[in-house]
Write a protein that holds these residues in place. Sequence first.
Motif, PDB file in Angstrom:
ATOM      1  N   GLU A  64      88.121   0.098  26.881  1.00  0.00           N
ATOM      2  CA  GLU A  64      89.148  -0.211  25.621  1.00  0.00           C
ATOM      3  C   GLU A  64      90.345  -1.054  26.297  1.00  0.00           C
ATOM      4  O   GLU A  64      90.639  -1.865  25.362  1.00  0.00           O
ATOM      5  CB  GLU A  64      89.360   1.295  25.286  1.00  0.00           C
ATOM      6  N   ASP A  65      90.674  -0.760  27.269  1.00  0.00           N
ATOM      7  CA  ASP A  65      91.767  -1.476  27.878  1.00  0.00           C
ATOM      8  C   ASP A  65      91.531  -3.212  27.842  1.00  0.00           C
ATOM      9  O   ASP A  65      92.168  -3.970  27.514  1.00  0.00           O
ATOM     10  CB  ASP A  65      92.409  -1.044  29.247  1.00  0.00           C
ATOM     11  N   LEU A  66      90.309  -3.425  28.387  1.00  0.00           N
ATOM     12  CA  LEU A  66      89.901  -5.007  28.407  1.00  0.00           C
ATOM     13  C   LEU A  66      89.749  -5.298  27.102  1.00  0.00           C
ATOM     14  O   LEU A  66      90.101  -6.498  26.592  1.00  0.00           O
ATOM     15  CB  LEU A  66      88.522  -4.912  29.013  1.00  0.00           C
ATOM     16  N   LEU A  67      88.997  -4.502  26.163  1.00  0.00           N
ATOM     17  CA  LEU A  67      88.896  -5.102  24.885  1.00  0.00           C
ATOM     18  C   LEU A  67      90.233  -5.144  24.085  1.00  0.00           C
ATOM     19  O   LEU A  67      90.237  -6.173  23.144  1.00  0.00           O
ATOM     20  CB  LEU A  67      88.007  -4.210  24.043  1.00  0.00           C
ATOM     21  N   ASP A  68      91.184  -4.662  24.438  1.00  0.00           N
ATOM     22  CA  ASP A  68      92.568  -4.767  23.695  1.00  0.00           C
ATOM     23  C   ASP A  68      93.153  -6.156  24.101  1.00  0.00           C
ATOM     24  O   ASP A  68      93.752  -6.485  23.196  1.00  0.00           O
ATOM     25  CB  ASP A  68      93.703  -3.768  24.462  1.00  0.00           C
ATOM     26  N   GLY A  69      92.906  -6.590  25.188  1.00  0.00           N
ATOM     27  CA  GLY A  69      93.475  -8.070  25.270  1.00  0.00           C
ATOM     28  C   GLY A  69      92.258  -9.102  25.159  1.00  0.00           C
ATOM     29  O   GLY A  69      92.561 -10.305  25.713  1.00  0.00           O
ATOM     30  N   TRP A  70      91.259  -8.817  24.746  1.00  0.00           N
ATOM     31  CA  TRP A  70      90.072  -9.775  24.393  1.00  0.00           C
ATOM     32  C   TRP A  70      90.369 -10.262  23.012  1.00  0.00           C
ATOM     33  O   TRP A  70      90.200  -9.520  21.907  1.00  0.00           O
ATOM     34  CB  TRP A  70      88.706  -8.762  24.293  1.00  0.00           C
ATOM     35  N   ALA A  71      90.177 -11.773  22.737  1.00  0.00           N
ATOM     36  CA  ALA A  71      90.667 -12.405  21.784  1.00  0.00           C
ATOM     37  C   ALA A  71      89.109 -12.830  21.169  1.00  0.00           C
ATOM     38  O   ALA A  71      88.412 -13.730  21.677  1.00  0.00           O
ATOM     39  CB  ALA A  71      91.464 -13.703  21.863  1.00  0.00           C
ATOM     40  N   GLY A  72      88.769 -12.151  19.991  1.00  0.00           N
ATOM     41  CA  GLY A  72      87.511 -12.588  19.521  1.00  0.00           C
ATOM     42  C   GLY A  72      87.312 -11.780  18.250  1.00  0.00           C
ATOM     43  O   GLY A  72      87.875 -10.879  17.874  1.00  0.00           O
ATOM     44  N   THR A  73      86.023 -11.928  17.646  1.00  0.00           N
ATOM     45  CA  THR A  73      85.463 -11.108  16.688  1.00  0.00           C
ATOM     46  C   THR A  73      84.681  -9.750  17.269  1.00  0.00           C
ATOM     47  O   THR A  73      83.697  -9.936  17.737  1.00  0.00           O
ATOM     48  CB  THR A  73      84.776 -11.915  15.643  1.00  0.00           C
ATOM     49  N   LEU A  74      85.026  -8.605  16.796  1.00  0.00           N
ATOM     50  CA  LEU A  74      84.322  -7.462  17.405  1.00  0.00           C
ATOM     51  C   LEU A  74      83.767  -6.645  16.341  1.00  0.00           C
ATOM     52  O   LEU A  74      84.449  -6.110  15.357  1.00  0.00           O
ATOM     53  CB  LEU A  74      85.338  -6.632  18.443  1.00  0.00           C
ATOM     54  N   ILE A  75      82.293  -6.292  16.639  1.00  0.00           N
ATOM     55  CA  ILE A  75      81.587  -5.572  15.700  1.00  0.00           C
ATOM     56  C   ILE A  75      81.028  -4.326  16.521  1.00  0.00           C
ATOM     57  O   ILE A  75      80.437  -4.539  17.457  1.00  0.00           O
ATOM     58  CB  ILE A  75      80.633  -6.032  14.860  1.00  0.00           C
ATOM     59  N   VAL A  76      81.206  -3.201  16.144  1.00  0.00           N
ATOM     60  CA  VAL A  76      80.956  -2.045  16.999  1.00  0.00           C
ATOM     61  C   VAL A  76      79.953  -0.957  16.211  1.00  0.00           C
ATOM     62  O   VAL A  76      80.517  -0.517  15.068  1.00  0.00           O
ATOM     63  CB  VAL A  76      82.008  -1.258  17.675  1.00  0.00           C
ATOM     64  N   VAL A  77      78.821  -0.644  16.429  1.00  0.00           N
ATOM     65  CA  VAL A  77      78.107   0.262  16.240  1.00  0.00           C
ATOM     66  C   VAL A  77      78.106   1.545  17.040  1.00  0.00           C
ATOM     67  O   VAL A  77      77.960   1.345  18.516  1.00  0.00           O
ATOM     68  CB  VAL A  77      76.592   0.090  15.934  1.00  0.00           C
ATOM     69  N   SER A  78      78.777   2.688  16.573  1.00  0.00           N
ATOM     70  CA  SER A  78      78.582   3.952  17.479  1.00  0.00           C
ATOM     71  C   SER A  78      78.954   5.265  16.678  1.00  0.00           C
ATOM     72  O   SER A  78      79.506   4.978  15.451  1.00  0.00           O
ATOM     73  CB  SER A  78      80.065   3.776  18.213  1.00  0.00           C
ATOM     74  N   HIS A  79      78.623   6.311  17.555  1.00  0.00           N
ATOM     75  CA  HIS A  79      78.781   7.598  16.766  1.00  0.00           C
ATOM     76  C   HIS A  79      80.256   8.341  17.492  1.00  0.00           C
ATOM     77  O   HIS A  79      80.354   9.241  16.969  1.00  0.00           O
ATOM     78  CB  HIS A  79      77.487   8.718  16.898  1.00  0.00           C
ATOM     79  N   ASP A  80      80.804   7.324  18.345  1.00  0.00           N
ATOM     80  CA  ASP A  80      81.939   7.908  19.046  1.00  0.00           C
ATOM     81  C   ASP A  80      83.171   7.592  18.180  1.00  0.00           C
ATOM     82  O   ASP A  80      83.617   6.621  18.056  1.00  0.00           O
ATOM     83  CB  ASP A  80      81.947   7.223  20.095  1.00  0.00           C
ATOM     84  N   ARG A  81      83.764   8.685  17.438  1.00  0.00           N
ATOM     85  CA  ARG A  81      84.813   8.358  16.516  1.00  0.00           C
ATOM     86  C   ARG A  81      86.145   7.797  17.162  1.00  0.00           C
ATOM     87  O   ARG A  81      86.767   7.199  16.698  1.00  0.00           O
ATOM     88  CB  ARG A  81      85.124   9.679  15.874  1.00  0.00           C
ATOM     89  N   TYR A  82      86.335   8.569  18.273  1.00  0.00           N
ATOM     90  CA  TYR A  82      87.377   8.005  19.116  1.00  0.00           C
ATOM     91  C   TYR A  82      87.377   6.681  19.397  1.00  0.00           C
ATOM     92  O   TYR A  82      88.422   5.992  19.326  1.00  0.00           O
ATOM     93  CB  TYR A  82      87.478   8.744  20.469  1.00  0.00           C
ATOM     94  N   LEU A  83      86.521   6.014  19.888  1.00  0.00           N
ATOM     95  CA  LEU A  83      86.146   4.658  20.356  1.00  0.00           C
ATOM     96  C   LEU A  83      86.367   3.752  18.958  1.00  0.00           C
ATOM     97  O   LEU A  83      87.037   2.716  19.087  1.00  0.00           O
ATOM     98  CB  LEU A  83      84.787   4.288  20.758  1.00  0.00           C
TER      99      LEU A  83
END
Length: 636
Positions: free
Chosen positions: A455-474
């Motif tokens: 999550e820390d890495l993705l905070d600084g990642w510039a791009g379009t992000l689509i996530v499929v997950s059952h993890d509500r927190y994520l």
Amino acid sequence: MANLVSVERASLALGTAQVLDAVSLGVGGGDRIGIVGRNGGGKTTLLRVLSGTRDVDTGRVARVGGLTVGVLTQDDGLDPAATVHETVIGDLPEHEWAASTRIRDVLTGLLGGLDAPAVGGMAAAVGPLSGGERRRVALAALLVSAPDLLLLDEPTNHLDVEGVAWLADHLVRQHARPDNAVVAITHDRWFLDAIATQTWEVDSGQVFAYEGGYAAYVLAKAERERMAGVIAERRDNLLRKELAWLRRGPPARTSKPKFRIDAANALIADEPPARDGVELMRFATTRLGKDVVDLIDARISVGDRVLLDHVTWRLAPGERTGIVGVNGAGKSTLLRAIAGDVALAAGKRKVGVTVRLAVLSQEVRELEKWADRRVIEAVEDVRAVVRFGAKELTASQLAQRLGFSGPRQQTRVGDLSGGERRRLQLTRLLMDEPNVLLLDEPTNDLDIETLTSLEDLLDGWAGTLIVVSHDRYLLERVCDRQVALLGDGRLRELPGGVEEYLRLRAASAGGPASTWDAGRSAAAAVAAAAVAADSSADGPGSLGAAGGGQTASASSATPAAPAVSPAQAREARKTMARVEKQLSRLADREEKLHAAMLTAATDHARVLVLNRELREIVDEREDLELQWLEAAEIIG
């Protein structure tokens, strides 16, 4: 409460690794304990010690007489020849299980009711079931048997968002008595916060205990490191960042958001937001231009089944969207359609010329060709240096941030565990510098520490992000909005996030919403929906049903909750002020008790008396904190 299981100075070594080193702990009646720690750190071994299936090398493990223990392992061990009914119900007479609301609740919550549509019927054989279906059957059988001590190893694996919410609600309702307890290994932080009265961290042969769920664990651990001087001058410390996220979020995310408030606020006073959205949007637009991936009037089908029909979704630069839906709703198929791996039955897919798209699938077979090579070689094969926003990271630095220490980078890929293979898959994906990232269940097999680093890495990642997950927190942590597949051929916008999805699902099924949702006051629900709606209104992407010209929105389907009257708000503020004074007095008493225990360290009888008083204070504080939370939710 008396301990159901007591562990005294237990030590256990597996090969050259010291898994437990003179550990003392107890599982008391009414406890709901979450176990966290790195993969391979000894969590499952600790669970086996508690269950009695593994002996310790030295020390003592004692259990109360007549204690019944039920264990959910990651290998279900079900009889493939047995039916679902035989596995779950056993030889219970029909008049007993049919009349039990608890058993019927389990059948409905995990298997879809007496007809068990989730597994093909109660008469279906266990053998042909999928891994996820077998997992549900094993969990249902365990909950129906109702042992005194439930030991669960990753119980949320293969459960969708609704299943996780149901399980959390069931455990809280059914396992809060002084004669039973729950101990669960989990990487699902929402689930941990929802059920846990304590959190145990297994680390380097020790077990550190924290009161409360994940939010309390993060705060206590951050405070402990601060007091030890570990995080001085380390502005980018992940614990501080995670704590800042938790404290900025809605009140319902934390089970105890009010204790040690001054210390928490001081710790994160100058901590910046997790993401600089404006800066990331600028980077994303520079890298992607205006066009990313468009699905225009699209129909997506599998065989004769239509998953989505006449849907238009234009992904925007910097968009961060989470997709939720029941298992089998077509979430992964939608992701593959965006990637171009699944042909549209109708409509058009348009891709921007600058798009560099990467997909994290649920398969790790792509690593098989690297089985005899070292981890660092598999990473450097993609690229030696990668850019995250304004920063550059070497292959070794990125691998280290995702959990591969220097020595571990020299390990053969074939010798990695499942969780480590998943981490390597992610590392290689990110090293390729994609500007559109599609993640399909990225939390599978990852421990909490690795998830936090990701999550820390993705905070600084510039791009379009689509996530499929059952993890509500994520989903809440890395995405700015959520959409849902509800089985009606559309994508539904969720201004209220996952909570709104659960309400919509409950309404469509004609049943009540989850207890987790129902426990929130009407004012808190309205406030959370308003905040989410504001965030959604600012979102960069567009989503709609082209055939009907409708924007996917749930606001018209969900009635507004009643407002809180001024009198109720005044009374809530009075309650908060009163409770805060009582908590302050309790804190003074607790401090004096600790000092007295230190003075009487050699007087065991006196220490026992003081410890009982301390437990009474802890129980009283718990009640007061719940009162404070209820009042705070009324104010919003």
